[in-house]
Scaffold this motif. Structure first.
Motif, PDB file in Angstrom:
ATOM      1  N   GLY A   8       0.393   2.290  -0.125  1.00 11.83           N
ATOM      2  CA  GLY A   8       0.490   1.329  -0.219  1.00 11.83           C
ATOM      3  C   GLY A   8       0.667   0.950  -1.965  1.00 11.83           C
ATOM      4  O   GLY A   8       0.569   1.982  -2.695  1.00 11.83           O
ATOM      5  N   HIS A   9      -0.162  -0.271  -2.326  1.00  6.22           N
ATOM      6  CA  HIS A   9      -0.366  -0.853  -3.511  1.00  6.22           C
ATOM      7  C   HIS A   9      -1.379   0.020  -3.977  1.00  6.22           C
ATOM      8  O   HIS A   9      -1.937   0.648  -3.916  1.00  6.22           O
ATOM      9  CB  HIS A   9      -0.433  -2.139  -3.313  1.00  6.22           C
ATOM     10  N   CYS A  17     -10.886   2.902  -2.812  1.00  7.48           N
ATOM     11  CA  CYS A  17      -9.310   3.645  -1.395  1.00  7.48           C
ATOM     12  C   CYS A  17      -9.763   2.630   0.188  1.00  7.48           C
ATOM     13  O   CYS A  17     -10.643   2.494   0.540  1.00  7.48           O
ATOM     14  CB  CYS A  17      -9.359   4.616  -1.538  1.00  7.48           C
ATOM     15  N   TYR A  18      -8.502   1.936   0.642  1.00  9.13           N
ATOM     16  CA  TYR A  18      -8.934   0.881   1.531  1.00  9.13           C
ATOM     17  C   TYR A  18      -7.716   2.153   3.034  1.00  9.13           C
ATOM     18  O   TYR A  18      -6.799   2.007   2.223  1.00  9.13           O
ATOM     19  CB  TYR A  18      -8.185  -0.052   1.587  1.00  9.13           C
ATOM     20  N   LYS A  76      -1.417  -4.778 -10.808  1.00  7.06           N
ATOM     21  CA  LYS A  76      -0.139  -3.823  -9.537  1.00  7.06           C
ATOM     22  C   LYS A  76       0.306  -2.639 -10.237  1.00  7.06           C
ATOM     23  O   LYS A  76       1.868  -3.510 -10.171  1.00  7.06           O
ATOM     24  CB  LYS A  76       0.537  -4.868  -8.041  1.00  7.06           C
ATOM     25  N   ASP A  89      -4.113   1.803  -1.852  1.00  2.76           N
ATOM     26  CA  ASP A  89      -4.548   1.495  -0.295  1.00  2.76           C
ATOM     27  C   ASP A  89      -3.604   2.126   0.419  1.00  2.76           C
ATOM     28  O   ASP A  89      -2.123   2.634  -0.116  1.00  2.76           O
ATOM     29  CB  ASP A  89      -3.840  -0.245   0.110  1.00  2.76           C
ATOM     30  N   SER A  90      -4.292   2.875   1.407  1.00  2.00           N
ATOM     31  CA  SER A  90      -3.078   4.140   2.894  1.00  2.00           C
ATOM     32  C   SER A  90      -2.436   3.554   3.447  1.00  2.00           C
ATOM     33  O   SER A  90      -1.780   4.502   3.747  1.00  2.00           O
ATOM     34  CB  SER A  90      -4.652   4.863   3.223  1.00  2.00           C
ATOM     35  N   ASP A  97      -7.286   2.787   7.202  1.00  6.68           N
ATOM     36  CA  ASP A  97      -7.754   2.176   8.383  1.00  6.68           C
ATOM     37  C   ASP A  97      -8.747   2.977   9.715  1.00  6.68           C
ATOM     38  O   ASP A  97      -8.410   4.215   9.047  1.00  6.68           O
ATOM     39  CB  ASP A  97      -6.476   1.893   9.371  1.00  6.68           C
ATOM     40  N   ASP A 141      -7.774   0.575  -7.284  1.00  7.05           N
ATOM     41  CA  ASP A 141      -7.482  -0.001  -6.040  1.00  7.05           C
ATOM     42  C   ASP A 141      -6.062   0.567  -5.163  1.00  7.05           C
ATOM     43  O   ASP A 141      -5.082   0.097  -5.670  1.00  7.05           O
ATOM     44  CB  ASP A 141      -7.058  -1.282  -6.092  1.00  7.05           C
ATOM     45  N   PRO A 174      -0.736   0.092   5.720  1.00  7.20           N
ATOM     46  CA  PRO A 174      -0.517  -0.544   6.739  1.00  7.20           C
ATOM     47  C   PRO A 174      -0.574   0.003   7.788  1.00  7.20           C
ATOM     48  O   PRO A 174      -1.811  -0.549   8.803  1.00  7.20           O
ATOM     49  CB  PRO A 174      -0.651  -2.285   6.806  1.00  7.20           C
ATOM     50  N   ARG A 219     -10.974  -1.475   6.460  1.00 11.62           N
ATOM     51  CA  ARG A 219     -10.483  -2.562   6.497  1.00 11.62           C
ATOM     52  C   ARG A 219     -11.142  -3.118   7.413  1.00 11.62           C
ATOM     53  O   ARG A 219     -11.180  -4.669   7.215  1.00 11.62           O
ATOM     54  CB  ARG A 219      -9.340  -2.727   6.655  1.00 11.62           C
ATOM     55  N   ARG A 234       4.070   0.531  -3.437  1.00 18.14           N
ATOM     56  CA  ARG A 234       3.876   1.342  -2.532  1.00 18.14           C
ATOM     57  C   ARG A 234       4.332   3.130  -2.772  1.00 18.14           C
ATOM     58  O   ARG A 234       5.286   3.314  -3.819  1.00 18.14           O
ATOM     59  CB  ARG A 234       4.653   1.195  -1.359  1.00 18.14           C
TER      60      ARG A 234
END
Length: 273
Positions: free
Chosen positions: A106-107, A127-128, A32, A97-98, A130, A95, A100, A185, A36
């Motif tokens: 994010g990360h 890309c993850y 990582k 993350d958009s 919601d 990876d 939460p 997610r 963020r």
């Protein structure tokens, strides 16, 4: 008493050494590099990357590459041969993350870095997002979209460290392809219609229509990337970059106010107010 020659890595058969190189390239990192993205101040119109202080970005093959010139030359020769066959060993995998809450990105985690940045030919981003999050901004893009854009900018200018203080000495990266796989997610059922087609998330539509379509038409990515592919479920969008479309790297004032400066010379990276 019998004597034996001292063991050495270069003393084993070349075929075994090549197998060792490839095994090291295949290892996953789970590193990582960014915790963020977050607004620099209440007055900033852009976000800044928050680095992971415990991150140690050290691909398994790097120590071996730096061990001696003979090993480095052999590994570089192998990577060039691999690149002629396929993109597997010259493809970086990330990876992302958009976030939460969807307000900012994010990360960012590196899963695979199989070669030096100068040899990289492709970037795959998982890309993850919601699926129910709206990406509409108040008169412009939300910060999470510009954070995604700037993560790509940092990678192309600075390599996998994503550190604006350490740009690549060899110049920016030149990739054959950028692939972004959008993953929800909350499971796959949300995206599947009765006919089996994909119900696309707002994130997919924004990246496809409002971001990369504009980037490809303006020529900002010319010389950096040859093709962009975005997928979500069965949906896919492909953008081929026109290599003859010359662009000076500047963007409109509207985009600048939304955090879409290109390169590392703007106020975002200089610390100017």
């Amino acid at each position: 008493m019998a004597t034996y020659p001292a063991a050495s890595f270069l003393g084993i058969p070349r075929e075994l050494r090549l197998q060792i190189y490839e095994e090291l390239q295949e290892q996953d990192l789970e590193c990582k590099v960014l915790e963020r993205w977050s607004s620099g101040s209440m007055f900033a119109s852009y976000s800044l990357p928050i680095r992971n202080p415990e991150s140690r970005l050290l691909p398994p093959w790097l120590s071996l590459l730096l061990s001696c010139r003979a090993v480095a030359a052999e590994m570089r020769s192998l990577i060039r041969d691999q690149a002629q066959r396929d993109d597997k060993h010259v493809t970086y995998v990330m990876d992302a993350d958009s976030g939460p809450d969807g307000d900012d990105m994010g990360h960012v985690i590196w899963q695979r870095i199989p070669c030096a940045p100068i040899d990289a030919k492709a970037l795959v981003v998982n890309c993850y997002v919601d699926p129910q999050k709206s990406f509409a901004g108040d008169g412009g893009f939300p910060s999470v979209v510009s954070s995604m854009y700037q993560t790509l900018n940092l990678f192309l200018q600075c390599g996998p460290g994503l550190n604006p203080d350490k740009p690549l000495r060899e110049g920016h990266l030149r990739l054959r392809e950028l692939v972004i796989h959008m993953h929800q997610r909350m499971g796959t059922d949300y995206y599947t219609r009765p006919d089996g087609s994909t119900q696309c998330s707002n994130a997919y539509r924004v990246l496809r229509g409002n971001l990369f379509r504009i980037l490809c038409r303006t020529g900002i990515l010319s010389g950096y990337i040859e093709q962009v592919r975005i997928t979500e479920g069965s949906a896919e969008a492909i953008f081929v970059i026109d290599p003859d479309l010359v662009h000076d790297g500047n963007v409109s004032d509207l985009w600048k106010r939304c955090g879409f400066e290109w390169g590392l010379g703007g106020p975002r990276w200089s610390g100017e107010a």
